[in-house]
Design a protein around this motif. Structure first.
Motif, PDB file in Angstrom:
ATOM      1  N   LYS A  82      -8.548  -3.344  -7.548  1.00  0.00           N
ATOM      2  CA  LYS A  82      -9.796  -2.897  -8.171  1.00  0.00           C
ATOM      3  C   LYS A  82     -10.886  -3.963  -8.215  1.00  0.00           C
ATOM      4  O   LYS A  82     -12.060  -3.639  -8.392  1.00  0.00           O
ATOM      5  N   GLY A  83     -10.517  -5.229  -8.084  1.00  0.00           N
ATOM      6  CA  GLY A  83     -11.502  -6.297  -8.164  1.00  0.00           C
ATOM      7  C   GLY A  83     -11.586  -6.896  -9.554  1.00  0.00           C
ATOM      8  O   GLY A  83     -11.095  -6.327 -10.532  1.00  0.00           O
ATOM      9  N   GLN A  84     -12.224  -8.044  -9.638  1.00  0.00           N
ATOM     10  CA  GLN A  84     -12.316  -8.774 -10.898  1.00  0.00           C
ATOM     11  C   GLN A  84     -13.660  -8.604 -11.587  1.00  0.00           C
ATOM     12  O   GLN A  84     -13.913  -9.193 -12.635  1.00  0.00           O
ATOM     13  N   GLY A  85     -14.551  -7.806 -10.995  1.00  0.00           N
ATOM     14  CA  GLY A  85     -15.887  -7.663 -11.562  1.00  0.00           C
ATOM     15  C   GLY A  85     -16.759  -8.846 -11.184  1.00  0.00           C
ATOM     16  O   GLY A  85     -16.392  -9.672 -10.345  1.00  0.00           O
ATOM     17  N   ALA A  86     -17.915  -8.947 -11.805  1.00  0.00           N
ATOM     18  CA  ALA A  86     -18.835 -10.072 -11.560  1.00  0.00           C
ATOM     19  C   ALA A  86     -19.138 -10.249 -10.072  1.00  0.00           C
ATOM     20  O   ALA A  86     -19.136 -11.357  -9.537  1.00  0.00           O
ATOM     21  N   GLY A  87     -19.363  -9.121  -9.400  1.00  0.00           N
ATOM     22  CA  GLY A  87     -19.752  -9.192  -7.992  1.00  0.00           C
ATOM     23  C   GLY A  87     -18.614  -9.258  -7.004  1.00  0.00           C
ATOM     24  O   GLY A  87     -18.844  -9.292  -5.793  1.00  0.00           O
ATOM     25  N   TYR A 119      -3.445  -3.788   2.580  1.00  0.00           N
ATOM     26  CA  TYR A 119      -3.244  -4.436   1.287  1.00  0.00           C
ATOM     27  C   TYR A 119      -3.222  -3.402   0.157  1.00  0.00           C
ATOM     28  O   TYR A 119      -2.394  -3.477  -0.759  1.00  0.00           O
ATOM     29  N   SER A 120      -4.141  -2.458   0.208  1.00  0.00           N
ATOM     30  CA  SER A 120      -4.206  -1.421  -0.827  1.00  0.00           C
ATOM     31  C   SER A 120      -2.901  -0.643  -0.890  1.00  0.00           C
ATOM     32  O   SER A 120      -2.376  -0.356  -1.975  1.00  0.00           O
ATOM     33  N   GLY A 121      -2.382  -0.307   0.285  1.00  0.00           N
ATOM     34  CA  GLY A 121      -1.131   0.438   0.344  1.00  0.00           C
ATOM     35  C   GLY A 121       0.027  -0.324  -0.268  1.00  0.00           C
ATOM     36  O   GLY A 121       0.849   0.246  -1.000  1.00  0.00           O
ATOM     37  N   ILE A 122       0.087  -1.620   0.006  1.00  0.00           N
ATOM     38  CA  ILE A 122       1.167  -2.445  -0.548  1.00  0.00           C
ATOM     39  C   ILE A 122       1.046  -2.529  -2.070  1.00  0.00           C
ATOM     40  O   ILE A 122       2.038  -2.407  -2.799  1.00  0.00           O
ATOM     41  N   CYS A 123      -0.177  -2.742  -2.555  1.00  0.00           N
ATOM     42  CA  CYS A 123      -0.398  -2.809  -4.005  1.00  0.00           C
ATOM     43  C   CYS A 123      -0.001  -1.501  -4.680  1.00  0.00           C
ATOM     44  O   CYS A 123       0.680  -1.498  -5.716  1.00  0.00           O
ATOM     45  N   LEU A 124      -0.424  -0.399  -4.100  1.00  0.00           N
ATOM     46  CA  LEU A 124      -0.116   0.912  -4.675  1.00  0.00           C
ATOM     47  C   LEU A 124       1.382   1.185  -4.655  1.00  0.00           C
ATOM     48  O   LEU A 124       1.928   1.780  -5.595  1.00  0.00           O
ATOM     49  N   TYR A 125       2.044   0.742  -3.607  1.00  0.00           N
ATOM     50  CA  TYR A 125       3.501   0.912  -3.547  1.00  0.00           C
ATOM     51  C   TYR A 125       4.168   0.132  -4.680  1.00  0.00           C
ATOM     52  O   TYR A 125       5.052   0.651  -5.373  1.00  0.00           O
ATOM     53  N   ASP A 126       3.745  -1.105  -4.857  1.00  0.00           N
ATOM     54  CA  ASP A 126       4.316  -1.934  -5.919  1.00  0.00           C
ATOM     55  C   ASP A 126       4.035  -1.348  -7.302  1.00  0.00           C
ATOM     56  O   ASP A 126       4.790  -1.588  -8.251  1.00  0.00           O
ATOM     57  N   MET A 127       2.965  -0.578  -7.407  1.00  0.00           N
ATOM     58  CA  MET A 127       2.603   0.048  -8.681  1.00  0.00           C
ATOM     59  C   MET A 127       3.288   1.404  -8.865  1.00  0.00           C
ATOM     60  O   MET A 127       3.077   2.086  -9.866  1.00  0.00           O
ATOM     61  N   GLY A 128       4.107   1.784  -7.883  1.00  0.00           N
ATOM     62  CA  GLY A 128       4.840   3.042  -7.982  1.00  0.00           C
ATOM     63  C   GLY A 128       4.046   4.275  -7.590  1.00  0.00           C
ATOM     64  O   GLY A 128       4.489   5.403  -7.802  1.00  0.00           O
ATOM     65  N   LYS A 129       2.890   4.073  -6.973  1.00  0.00           N
ATOM     66  CA  LYS A 129       2.043   5.195  -6.552  1.00  0.00           C
ATOM     67  C   LYS A 129       2.276   5.437  -5.059  1.00  0.00           C
ATOM     68  O   LYS A 129       1.460   5.084  -4.211  1.00  0.00           O
ATOM     69  N   GLY A 178     -12.412  -5.387  -5.001  1.00  0.00           N
ATOM     70  CA  GLY A 178     -11.003  -5.311  -4.662  1.00  0.00           C
ATOM     71  C   GLY A 178     -10.815  -4.645  -3.315  1.00  0.00           C
ATOM     72  O   GLY A 178     -11.776  -4.236  -2.654  1.00  0.00           O
ATOM     73  N   PHE A 179      -9.557  -4.514  -2.911  1.00  0.00           N
ATOM     74  CA  PHE A 179      -9.265  -3.949  -1.598  1.00  0.00           C
ATOM     75  C   PHE A 179      -9.800  -2.524  -1.442  1.00  0.00           C
ATOM     76  O   PHE A 179     -10.263  -2.148  -0.364  1.00  0.00           O
ATOM     77  N   GLU A 180      -9.739  -1.737  -2.500  1.00  0.00           N
ATOM     78  CA  GLU A 180     -10.228  -0.357  -2.412  1.00  0.00           C
ATOM     79  C   GLU A 180     -11.710  -0.320  -2.054  1.00  0.00           C
ATOM     80  O   GLU A 180     -12.133   0.438  -1.182  1.00  0.00           O
ATOM     81  N   ALA A 181     -12.496  -1.124  -2.752  1.00  0.00           N
ATOM     82  CA  ALA A 181     -13.944  -1.141  -2.513  1.00  0.00           C
ATOM     83  C   ALA A 181     -14.277  -1.743  -1.152  1.00  0.00           C
ATOM     84  O   ALA A 181     -15.195  -1.280  -0.463  1.00  0.00           O
TER      85      ALA A 181
END
Length: 230
Positions: free
Chosen positions: A83-88, A111-121, A91-94
């Motif tokens: 999702k990103g850290q904000g302040a400009g 990268y997004s796919g790997i993160c989502l997999y680790d999150m159980g999505k 994240g991978f999605e954006a």
């Protein structure tokens, strides 16, 4: 002699006629030809300008954003990486959405796919992973292997086996192929297809005999053979 002069005269008349036709054609269609040539030049210059002033800067911005997201990913901060850290920072999605068409955006899908997999999505992970495209001999089969993992989690075992075997074939090396074949063998065991599982385990032992998995696969082979004999 007179006959030859007559032929030469006819030839000159023919040439003059063809030249005249060419001149008339250009008079009638000259503007269209000039416009067509000019249009091609404009398109060529436009493509160059777009590449120079849009594509290259876009790729550079995407790469800069990737560095921040990758740092979060390496730290195991999947949500921040996604999702990103904000302040400009993005994240991978954006990055995948805002910089489409760049190499960074393509990699961001992986990268997004790997993160989502680790999150159980798993379904969302599968969607992102399938958007990644590469012919590279290590990354591409590795992503294909994770696609297989997603299918397992979603209960789509036939698709999982296909993904694992595709990954093993794509890689065709001792670093990736053995683990993919073993994963496929495990799925076959779940399906009760012990003969296919045994064949894959034996392939690991014979084709990739110097890989670490060639030793550990013996336990898988014994288990599958015992189950087949019941």
């Amino acid at each position: 002699m007179a006959h030859q002069e007559h032929r030469e005269h006819d030839t000159l008349d023919t040439i003059d006629e063809q030249v005249l036709k060419g001149e008339l054609f250009f008079e009638r269609h000259g503007k269209k030809i000039i416009i067509a040539v000019a249009a091609l030049l404009v398109i060529a210059l436009g493509f160059f300008a777009y590449h120079r002033f849009v594509t290259i800067p876009k790729s550079e911005k995407a790469t800069a954003q990737m560095f921040v997201a990758e740092d979060s990913f390496m730290l195991g901060q999947d949500s921040l990486a996604l999702k990103g850290q904000g302040a400009g920072t993005q994240g991978f999605e954006a990055i995948a959405k805002n910089f489409s068409g760049t190499d960074a955006a393509n990699l961001a899908h992986a990268y997004s796919g790997i993160c989502l997999y680790d999150m159980g999505k798993y379904q969302e992970a599968l969607t992102e992973l399938k958007k990644f495209s590469s012919d590279e001999a290590v990354v591409a089969p590795s992503i294909q292997r994770i696609i297989g993992d997603c299918y397992v989690q979603l209960g789509k075992l036939d698709d999982a086996v296909k993904a694992y075997e595709t990954a093993a074939k794509q890689a065709n090396n001792e670093a990736i192929s053995p683990s993919c074949l073993i994963k496929a063998g495990h799925v076959y065991e779940k399906q009760g297809k012990y003969d296919k599982a045994i064949a894959l385990y034996n392939e690991v032992k014979t084709k990739y005999y110097t890989a670490p998995e060639a030793e550990t696969v013996e336990a898988d082979l014994v288990r599958a053979q015992a189950a087949q004999g019941k």
